[in-house]
Design a protein around this motif. Structure first.
Motif, short mmCIF file in Angstrom:
data_model
loop_
_atom_site.label_atom_id
_atom_site.label_comp_id
_atom_site.label_asym_id
_atom_site.label_seq_id
_atom_site.Cartn_x
_atom_site.Cartn_y
_atom_site.Cartn_z
N LEU A 15 -13.88 13.00 -57.76
CA LEU A 15 -14.90 13.07 -58.80
C LEU A 15 -16.29 12.91 -58.19
N HIS A 16 -16.43 12.00 -57.26
CA HIS A 16 -17.72 11.83 -56.58
C HIS A 16 -18.12 13.12 -55.86
N ALA A 17 -17.17 13.74 -55.18
CA ALA A 17 -17.47 14.97 -54.43
C ALA A 17 -17.88 16.09 -55.38
N MET A 18 -17.23 16.19 -56.53
CA MET A 18 -17.60 17.24 -57.49
C MET A 18 -18.99 17.00 -58.05
N VAL A 19 -19.32 15.76 -58.34
CA VAL A 19 -20.67 15.45 -58.82
C VAL A 19 -21.70 15.79 -57.75
N ARG A 20 -21.41 15.45 -56.51
CA ARG A 20 -22.34 15.73 -55.42
C ARG A 20 -22.59 17.23 -55.29
N ARG A 21 -21.58 18.04 -55.50
CA ARG A 21 -21.74 19.49 -55.39
C ARG A 21 -22.49 20.10 -56.57
N HIS A 22 -22.45 19.43 -57.72
CA HIS A 22 -22.95 20.06 -58.94
C HIS A 22 -24.15 19.34 -59.57
N PHE A 27 -28.63 10.47 -56.98
CA PHE A 27 -28.00 9.79 -58.10
C PHE A 27 -27.23 8.59 -57.57
N ARG A 28 -26.86 7.72 -58.47
CA ARG A 28 -26.07 6.54 -58.13
C ARG A 28 -24.70 6.70 -58.77
N PHE A 29 -23.67 6.66 -57.98
CA PHE A 29 -22.31 6.86 -58.47
C PHE A 29 -21.60 5.51 -58.49
N VAL A 30 -21.24 5.05 -59.68
CA VAL A 30 -20.67 3.72 -59.86
C VAL A 30 -19.26 3.84 -60.43
N LEU A 80 -24.26 8.90 -67.20
CA LEU A 80 -23.33 9.92 -67.66
C LEU A 80 -21.93 9.43 -67.31
N PHE A 81 -21.16 9.07 -68.33
CA PHE A 81 -19.80 8.59 -68.11
C PHE A 81 -18.86 9.78 -67.97
N LEU A 82 -18.02 9.75 -66.95
CA LEU A 82 -17.04 10.82 -66.72
C LEU A 82 -15.66 10.20 -66.56
N ASP A 83 -14.70 10.69 -67.31
CA ASP A 83 -13.31 10.28 -67.09
C ASP A 83 -12.86 10.69 -65.69
N LEU A 84 -11.93 9.94 -65.14
CA LEU A 84 -11.45 10.22 -63.79
C LEU A 84 -10.78 11.57 -63.65
N ASP A 85 -10.14 12.05 -64.71
CA ASP A 85 -9.30 13.24 -64.58
C ASP A 85 -10.00 14.53 -65.02
N VAL A 86 -11.34 14.52 -65.13
CA VAL A 86 -12.03 15.77 -65.44
C VAL A 86 -12.19 16.60 -64.17
N VAL A 87 -12.40 17.90 -64.35
CA VAL A 87 -12.69 18.79 -63.23
C VAL A 87 -14.03 19.47 -63.51
N ILE A 88 -14.98 19.23 -62.63
CA ILE A 88 -16.33 19.78 -62.78
C ILE A 88 -16.37 21.16 -62.14
N VAL A 89 -16.80 22.16 -62.91
CA VAL A 89 -16.75 23.54 -62.42
C VAL A 89 -18.12 24.21 -62.35
N ALA A 90 -19.17 23.53 -62.85
CA ALA A 90 -20.51 24.12 -62.83
C ALA A 90 -21.54 23.00 -62.92
N GLY A 91 -22.83 23.37 -62.94
CA GLY A 91 -23.91 22.41 -62.82
C GLY A 91 -23.94 21.33 -63.89
N LEU A 92 -24.37 20.13 -63.46
CA LEU A 92 -24.42 18.97 -64.33
C LEU A 92 -25.84 18.59 -64.77
N ASP A 93 -26.84 19.20 -64.19
CA ASP A 93 -28.21 18.79 -64.49
C ASP A 93 -28.51 18.80 -65.99
N ALA A 94 -27.99 19.78 -66.70
CA ALA A 94 -28.28 19.91 -68.12
C ALA A 94 -27.76 18.72 -68.93
N PHE A 95 -26.75 18.02 -68.42
CA PHE A 95 -26.23 16.86 -69.14
C PHE A 95 -27.23 15.72 -69.18
N PHE A 96 -28.15 15.71 -68.24
CA PHE A 96 -29.20 14.70 -68.23
C PHE A 96 -30.47 15.18 -68.93
N GLU A 97 -30.56 16.45 -69.22
CA GLU A 97 -31.76 17.04 -69.82
C GLU A 97 -31.62 17.29 -71.31
#
Length: 234
Positions: A15-22, A27-30, A80-97
């Motif tokens: 999950l950390h790696a997917m966030v880093r790519r997208h 950011f701070r990953f907790v 931005l809370f993310l469940d452990l079992d999600v799969v990120i497939v595209a950009g996340l910036d819009a979730f903060f905007e």
């Protein structure tokens, strides 16, 4: 959040790696967890604040409500809370905007209800302590009225006039939007829907099951979803 033994540290690391790519920029990953073993050092592991729930009750995600502590280990900012079992497939910036005080996925199965799916939600840390305070003070009533944490959370935020939903195309369900309808599921593999940014795995499959073509119910065949390997990796 990771507690218990259902998910191993590889879920956190991927999950950390997917966030880093997208997600652009810093950011701070907790990870709030009861067992930090095997989790990459880039992830800040912190203990889960105790909820002091009665022993032996069914797990309905109540532990997630600890994210609404008035002081969550001194963390501040937009989370931005993310469940452990999600799969990120595209950009996340819009979730903060995207505008809104509290944003969550609208329920897939019964969209006429206010209930959200809490696999992905955004809030300001420390800004809504009344969510947890009310839960602790009225646990018996809450548990009687709501089946799980996301039902309670959605209803509470709706009552405060703070509930809003992500655009429907952003968080798509593997179960409802990816698996082809019968009988084409026998010759067509699950897909990534257009506009999807995060694929949500709930009910029947986790990412490794989808990748292997497994479902936890008899007579519900799926072909392997090869795209999971492309995204669900370190």
């Amino acid at each position: 959040m990771k507690w218990g033994t259902k998910y191993g540290p590889e879920y956190v690391n991927r999950l950390h790696a997917m966030v880093r790519r997208h997600l652009r920029g810093d950011f701070r990953f907790v990870c709030l967890t009861d067992d930090p073993r095997g989790i990459r050092p880039e992830v800040q592991c912190l203990p889960i604040p105790p909820l002091d729930l009665p022993a032996g009750i069914p797990e309905r995600g109540w532990t997630k409500l600890a994210t609404f502590s008035a002081d969550l280990h001194g963390l501040r900012g937009t989370a931005l809370f993310l469940d452990l079992d999600v799969v990120i497939v595209a950009g996340l910036d819009a979730f903060f905007e995207h505008p809104g005080e509290f944003l969550i996925i609208h329920d897939y199965k019964r969209p006429w209800r206010v209930t959200g799916n809490s696999s992905v939600y955004r809030f300001e840390l420390g800004a809504h302590p009344e969510v947890l305070e009310h839960f602790r003070a009225h646990f018996a009533e809450v548990r009687s009225a709501f089946r799980n944490e996301q039902s309670y959370l959605s209803d509470f935020m709706h009552g405060k006039g703070r509930l809003a939903y992500w655009p429907p195309g952003w968080c798509r369900s593997f179960k409802y939007h990816s698996i082809p309808a019968w009988p084409s599921n026998y010759w067509r593999a699950p897909c990534v829907p257009q506009e999807a940014r995060i694929m949500i795995f709930h009910g029947e499959c986790n990412p490794p099951d989808a990748l292997a073509g497994r479902r936890n119910r008899r007579f519900r065949f799926i072909r392997p979803a090869g795209w999971v390997a492309e995204h669900w990796r370190e």
